[in-house]
Design an enzyme around this catalytic site. Structure first.
Site, short mmCIF file in Angstrom:
data_model
loop_
_atom_site.label_atom_id
_atom_site.label_comp_id
_atom_site.label_asym_id
_atom_site.label_seq_id
_atom_site.Cartn_x
_atom_site.Cartn_y
_atom_site.Cartn_z
N CYS A 2 0.86 -1.17 0.00
CA CYS A 2 0.00 0.00 0.00
C CYS A 2 0.90 1.23 0.00
O CYS A 2 2.07 1.16 0.36
CB CYS A 2 -0.90 0.03 1.23
N ARG A 27 1.59 0.59 -6.00
CA ARG A 27 1.62 -0.17 -4.75
C ARG A 27 0.24 -0.65 -4.33
O ARG A 27 0.11 -1.43 -3.39
CB ARG A 27 2.21 0.70 -3.63
N TRP A 74 -3.92 -1.77 -1.45
CA TRP A 74 -4.03 -3.12 -2.00
C TRP A 74 -4.72 -3.94 -0.93
O TRP A 74 -4.16 -4.17 0.14
CB TRP A 74 -2.65 -3.67 -2.30
N ASN A 98 0.42 0.81 6.46
CA ASN A 98 0.93 -0.18 5.53
C ASN A 98 1.54 -1.30 6.35
O ASN A 98 2.36 -1.04 7.23
CB ASN A 98 1.99 0.46 4.62
N GLY A 99 1.15 -2.55 6.10
CA GLY A 99 1.73 -3.67 6.85
C GLY A 99 0.67 -4.48 7.56
O GLY A 99 -0.51 -4.45 7.22
N GLU A 479 18.44 -22.57 -3.49
CA GLU A 479 18.17 -21.17 -3.83
C GLU A 479 19.34 -20.27 -3.45
O GLU A 479 19.68 -19.33 -4.19
CB GLU A 479 16.88 -20.71 -3.13
N LYS A 483 21.31 -17.89 -6.11
CA LYS A 483 21.46 -16.45 -5.96
C LYS A 483 22.93 -16.04 -6.09
O LYS A 483 23.25 -15.05 -6.75
CB LYS A 483 20.92 -15.99 -4.60
N GLU A 486 24.02 -16.35 -9.73
CA GLU A 486 23.39 -15.37 -10.62
C GLU A 486 24.10 -14.02 -10.62
O GLU A 486 24.30 -13.41 -11.68
CB GLU A 486 21.93 -15.15 -10.21
N HIS A 502 28.03 -38.61 0.04
CA HIS A 502 27.81 -39.36 -1.21
C HIS A 502 28.45 -38.65 -2.39
O HIS A 502 27.95 -38.74 -3.51
CB HIS A 502 26.31 -39.55 -1.44
N LYS A 604 14.92 -10.85 -16.88
CA LYS A 604 13.93 -10.96 -15.81
C LYS A 604 12.89 -12.03 -16.09
O LYS A 604 12.51 -12.79 -15.23
CB LYS A 604 13.24 -9.60 -15.60
#
Length: 609
Positions: A2, A27, A74, A98-99, A479, A483, A486, A502, A604
């Site tokens: 928001c 937002r 939102w 907001n939150g 992940e 990162k 990347e 292993h 992207k």
């Protein structure tokens, strides 16, 4: 997300509040509103829909006043209605927020017991009524605001005005970003510098836990403990661009910091905190009738799906098949009656994921799409849409979209567990309570990013890095390695810690740092045992665990470094542990001097095979 904007001035502010909101409409655009102080009262104008609807209201009912606040929403707690639109309050006080307020249900019960009435479904109204209650008790706006802040739990940003102080504006941040702008004889607040760009370039970013009192000539800022503090003023480079970096050097850093905020909105899309329940969109997948679920995605979204496999099999006892979309689309998958499928994509345009989804749908399978862009091709083709509400993500390496995907998948998995009868009402309520803590815990970790930057310095000279984890931490190890690859161009691999002997253990030497992801959960002892095997062979480890876990590991003298994580529900740990692995990769790349936001050879959205 928001958007929040506020102005204290000697001139009318309504039109400029709308201008600030226009720059924040990305937002949120479910509803919007403004409030100003005029003739000893707070006056509000609110409307459902995009900002144009509010402008139409203001054309019919103009709003004067020299101090005001605005909000573009939102929808989170409560549907998009006028009564749920911000600002909330009364003729005495108004609040934009907001939150998520974690403890709003308890606060509301207490206020109702005191005779306070409510008119909305939002957690924000609780803040307004609490401040108003404190004002009636303390008879001083600043004291009332400060006292109310101490009672609030969660990650949030606030803007507040009082009828009795027509030239004063209050604000606070905890987890969600907020900036103060300085003009000539007036002051401003905004969710980011973008909202303030039409008015000033002189911007001060509040730090975690700060709150402030703004007047015509300046702002007095206090720390979370109530001590008066000074914060640096900077010259913003925000322009007419849709999304700015704010005070950050890179979009990726901004988006990592935004996670506490956007995850709160992803969660609030599905949670009913007052009831302790989860509500999925109507017309979605009925998991009680699903015999097997297929999940597919690419890259980071695939790892989000892999974590969801653990959740769905544990909480819903639902068999889950998961595959990379570029493989799934070319397999001759024997879909059967009773199968359903979930496909995950930030953009909703990922070519392989879209093709895999269309193949599943053509096979008679009901398909759901977990998306950030709800106007995308996948959204149009899916039978059910589960928005992640991450907002625009500019950095190529996904950060906030990943954690918002996790938040959405966690809600889906818990709802599936209830539908299938494997989670009780009490189980659901407990997990909802734990989910509501996540944004605050993420903010806690982000506030210690300088400690993670120091750890990252040990990764900069490496040619190879290994990440280890067990259970839900295994996909997070994958992940973390992705990162780092990347954006720093360092070769990195993630492994299930039990697989170490292993093969991967042959790679261990003093030149290969090992990042160990070890929440204090049922797998902790075995993961730490694997870590000690690395140390025994001369390996250098960075351990991410709770303070209790670091103490139990008994390896301080042998570690390359460690980082103390907050305690979190073990199954939900990936949401919080994602933050340090992102920051480790980010600061490694920064110190290597690579192009963080646009790493070489990457785009992207991968819209071709």
């Amino acid at each position: 997300m928001c958007g929040i904007v506020g102005i204290v001035s000697e001139h009318a502010v309504a039109s400029r509040l709308v201008e600030g909101l226009r720059r924040l409409e990305y937002r949120g655009y479910d509803s919007a509103g403004i409030a100003t102080v005029l003739d000893g009262k707070v006056h509000r104008r609110r409307a459902v829909g995009k900002l144009r609807a509010l402008e139409d209201v203001l054309e019919k009912e103009p709003l004067a006043g020299h101090t005001g606040i605005g909000h573009t929403r939102w929808a989170t707690h409560g549907r998009p209605t006028v009564s749920n639109a911000h600002p909330h309050g009364s003729e005495k006080v108004a609040v934009v927020h907001n939150g998520i307020i974690e403890n709003f249900s308890e606060l509301k019960e207490d206020l109702v017991a005191k005779g306070v009435s409510f008119e909305s479904e939002t957690d924000t109204e609780v803040v307004a009524r609490l401040i108003e209650w404190e004002l009636s008790r303390l008879e001083d706006p600043q004291a009332a605001f400060s006292s109310a802040l101490k009672a609030l739990e969660g990650a949030f940003a606030l803007g507040v005005i009082f009828a009795s102080q027509p030239q004063t504006l209050y604000c606070a941040r905890r987890g969600s970003p907020l900036a103060i702008g300085r003009g000539e004889g007036e002051m401003y607040i905004g969710s980011d510098a973008l909202a303030l760009a039409p008015f000033t370039r002189r911007v001060t970013y509040l730090e975690e836990g700060d709150w402030a009192v703004l007047g015509l000539s300046g702002a007095v800022i206090y720390s979370a403990g109530g001590t008066r503090v000074e914060r640096k003023e900077t010259l913003s480079d925000a322009s007419a661009a849709l999304v700015g970096k704010g005070r950050h050097r890179h979009f990726m850093a901004k988006e990592i910091e935004e996670q506490a905020e956007v995850v709160s909105h992803a969660l609030a899309t599905y949670l009913l905190p007052a009831e302790g329940k989860i509500e999925l969109p109507e017309g979605g997948i009925d998991f009680s009738k699903v015999s097997r679920l297929t999940i597919s995605a690419c890259g980071t979204a695939f790892y989000a799906g892999l974590i969801a496999k653990y959740w769905l099999e544990s909480w819903a006892r639902l068999p889950v098949e998961i595959d990379i979309a570029s493989e799934l689309r070319y397999r001759d998958v024997p879909y059967q009656k009773g199968d359903s499928a979930l496909f995950i994509s930030q953009s909703g345009e990922t070519a392989d994921t879209l093709a895999a989804m269309r193949h599943a749908k053509a096979s008679g399978v009901k398909v759901g799409a977990i998306l950030n862009v709800v106007e995308s091709s996948m959204a149009r083709d899916a039978d059910a849409i589960y928005p992640i509400k991450a907002g625009p993500e500019i950095g190529v390496a996904s950060t906030k979209a990943f954690t918002c995907q996790l938040a959405t998948l966690a809600c889906i998995a818990i709802a599936a567990g209830r539908q299938r009868g494997h989670l009780t009402e009490a189980d659901e309520k407990r997990l909802v309570h734990e989910l509501l803590k996540i944004p605050r815990l993420m903010a806690d970790v982000s506030s210690k990013e300088r400690d993670l930057e120091q750890l990252a310095l040990d990764l900069v000279p490496a040619s190879d890095v290994i990440y280890l984890g067990r259970g839900v931490s295994f996909p997070l190890a994958l992940e973390g390695a992705l990162k780092l690859k990347e954006i720093s161009y360092i070769h990195a691999e993630g492994y299930a810690a039990g697989e170490l002997k292993h093969g991967p253990i042959a790679l261990i030497d003093e030149h290969v740092p090992v990042v160990v992801i070890a929440p204090d959960d049922q797998h902790f002892e075995k993961t730490v045992s694997n870590m000690h095997e690395v140390i025994a062979r001369g390996g250098k480890c960075i351990l991410l665990s709770t303070s209790e876990g670091l103490e139990k590991a008994r390896a301080d003298d042998e570690l390359l470094g460690s980082f103390a994580m907050p305690s979190v529900e073990p199954m939900l740990a990936p949401l919080v542990y994602a933050v340090p692995i992102q920051l480790l990769a980010y600061y490694t790349a920064v110190h290597k001097g690579t192009d963080v936001d646009q790493p070489r050879n990457l785009a992207k959205s991968v819209t071709v095979e």
